[in-house]
Design an enzyme around this catalytic site. Structure first.
Site, PDB file in Angstrom:
ATOM      1  N   LYS A  18     -39.371  -0.438 -16.042  1.00  0.00           N
ATOM      2  CA  LYS A  18     -38.699  -0.689 -14.748  1.00  0.00           C
ATOM      3  C   LYS A  18     -37.791  -1.895 -14.874  1.00  0.00           C
ATOM      4  O   LYS A  18     -37.956  -2.743 -15.766  1.00  0.00           O
ATOM      5  CB  LYS A  18     -39.709  -0.894 -13.627  1.00  0.00           C
TER       6      LYS A  18
ATOM      7  N   ASP B 268     -47.950  -3.990 -10.050  1.00  0.00           N
ATOM      8  CA  ASP B 268     -46.826  -3.062 -10.301  1.00  0.00           C
ATOM      9  C   ASP B 268     -47.278  -1.622 -10.515  1.00  0.00           C
ATOM     10  O   ASP B 268     -46.442  -0.727 -10.606  1.00  0.00           O
ATOM     11  CB  ASP B 268     -46.115  -3.447 -11.615  1.00  0.00           C
TER      12      ASP B 268
HETATM   13  O1  C5P Z   1     -51.069  -7.959 -10.532  1.00  0.00           O
HETATM   14  P1  C5P Z   1     -50.745  -8.376 -11.931  1.00  0.00           P
HETATM   15  O2  C5P Z   1     -51.952  -8.393 -12.823  1.00  0.00           O
HETATM   16  O3  C5P Z   1     -49.596  -7.634 -12.522  1.00  0.00           O
HETATM   17  O4  C5P Z   1     -50.237  -9.869 -11.806  1.00  0.00           O
HETATM   18  C1  C5P Z   1     -50.272 -10.771 -12.883  1.00  0.00           C
HETATM   19  C2  C5P Z   1     -50.272 -12.171 -12.325  1.00  0.00           C
HETATM   20  O5  C5P Z   1     -49.026 -12.490 -11.722  1.00  0.00           O
HETATM   21  C3  C5P Z   1     -51.295 -12.409 -11.222  1.00  0.00           C
HETATM   22  O6  C5P Z   1     -52.533 -12.778 -11.761  1.00  0.00           O
HETATM   23  C4  C5P Z   1     -50.675 -13.538 -10.440  1.00  0.00           C
HETATM   24  O7  C5P Z   1     -50.885 -14.765 -11.100  1.00  0.00           O
HETATM   25  C5  C5P Z   1     -49.207 -13.247 -10.535  1.00  0.00           C
HETATM   26  N1  C5P Z   1     -48.679 -12.472  -9.390  1.00  0.00           N
HETATM   27  C6  C5P Z   1     -48.498 -13.119  -8.182  1.00  0.00           C
HETATM   28  N2  C5P Z   1     -47.997 -12.420  -7.119  1.00  0.00           N
HETATM   29  C7  C5P Z   1     -47.667 -11.122  -7.245  1.00  0.00           C
HETATM   30  C8  C5P Z   1     -47.843 -10.458  -8.475  1.00  0.00           C
HETATM   31  C9  C5P Z   1     -48.348 -11.168  -9.526  1.00  0.00           C
HETATM   32  O8  C5P Z   1     -48.788 -14.307  -8.042  1.00  0.00           O
HETATM   33  N3  C5P Z   1     -47.160 -10.474  -6.200  1.00  0.00           N
END
Ligand code: C5P
Length: 278
Positions: A11, A136
């Protein structure tokens, strides 16, 4: 014999607004994401007595820290069925790139297992599993062009997003997403770098994560400014939390000379890709 082979596309974030930090530690977002159908990992499903996972890239962990394995285990727990497939991942999308590779692989795992199941869980349950695995991942259950809100898991189809020619460049290093978000609020702009919104192909392009990421990785800021100075480029932006920086090409511009010049003038080891957004 393969039961199923799925494409797990990358993406790009065409815009990304960070609205603030939430009580749960995540950040409230509004982002326009589009898939890149021409840049994709492949996930193959083979019939097997037991679940197993392999990957053609030895640098990718194949234990429970891998998002494919975590998605499969979450699917197994939710369905109450043992997984009778072995999965093999063919990796193309670079890691730590802001291109959603791991998330797309996880979504393909859920899609594939549900398609092969005698008792599918269906879209609503898959969305729930996906959202619990990563911000995502729900987007990649459908892909296309979507406005994503909340942590990124609340989706609304985006209308009238054309297919756009882009060139992606990434240095050998990657960016850690949690670090980019953690430093978002207190980070400062690097002088001389364009952060404000750009207009191209009828869309508005900006990324609020450029500020914390460029402050730490000046080379990415330099890449963006270098791309903006090229006549092929209509707009340039970082995707997600980086380290991919991309150019939106002007109609009729060639990608090859731009990529060759970037390798010559910026870094001979740059990874690159050119093609169309979905
Ligand atoms: O959800 P995901 O594991 O992809 O996110 C990785 C990290 O990115 C999370 O642990 C968080 O620290 C940060 N994040 C965030 N806000 C979001 C998406 C991700 O703070 N909307």
């Amino acid at each position: 014999m393969t039961s199923l082979a799925l494409s797990a596309p990358a993406k790009l974030n065409l815009h990304l607004r960070v609205r603030g930090r939430r009580d749960d530690g995540f950040h409230e977002l509004e982002t326009l994401m589009v898939t890149l159908p021409g840049l994709a990992d492949t996930l193959e499903f083979f019939p097997s007595e037991n679940f197993g996972f392999t990957c053609d890239d030895p640098s990718i962990p194949s234990d429970a820290s891998n998002l494919v394995v975590r998605a499969a285990l979450a699917y197994q727990a939710a369905s109450g069925q043992g997984i009778r497939h072995r999965l093999h991942l063919g990796k193309v999308i670079p890691h730590g790139a802001g291109l959603g590779g791991g998330s797309s692989d996880a979504a393909a795992t859920l899609r594939g297992l549900d398609r092969l199941s005698p008792a599918p869980l269906g879209p609503a349950k898959l969305w729930e599993l996906a959202a619990a695995l990563g911000s995502d991942i729900p987007f990649f259950l459908t892909g296309g062009a979507m406005i994503c809100r909340g942590r990124g898991e609340i989706l609304e189809p985006a209308e009238n997003v054309p297919s756009i020619p882009v060139v992606l460049l990434k240095p050998a290093f990657g960016v850690a997403t949690p670090d980019a978000y953690r430093r978002w609020r207190d980070s400062k702009e690097v002088p001389g770098i364009l952060y404000t919104a750009q207009e191209a192909h009828g869309l508005t392009w900006f990324n609020d994560l450029e500020r914390p990421v460029f402050e730490k990785h000046r080379f990415l800021a330099e890449m963006k400014q270098w791309l903006l100075a090229r006549q092929e480029t209509e707009a340039a932006l970082m995707s997600g939390s980086g380290a991919t920086v991309f150019a939106v090409l002007r109609d009729g511009s060639d990608a090859a000379p731009l990529i060759a010049a970037a390798r010559r003038e910026l870094d001979p080891g740059l990874w690159s890709w050119s093609g169309l957004t979905a």
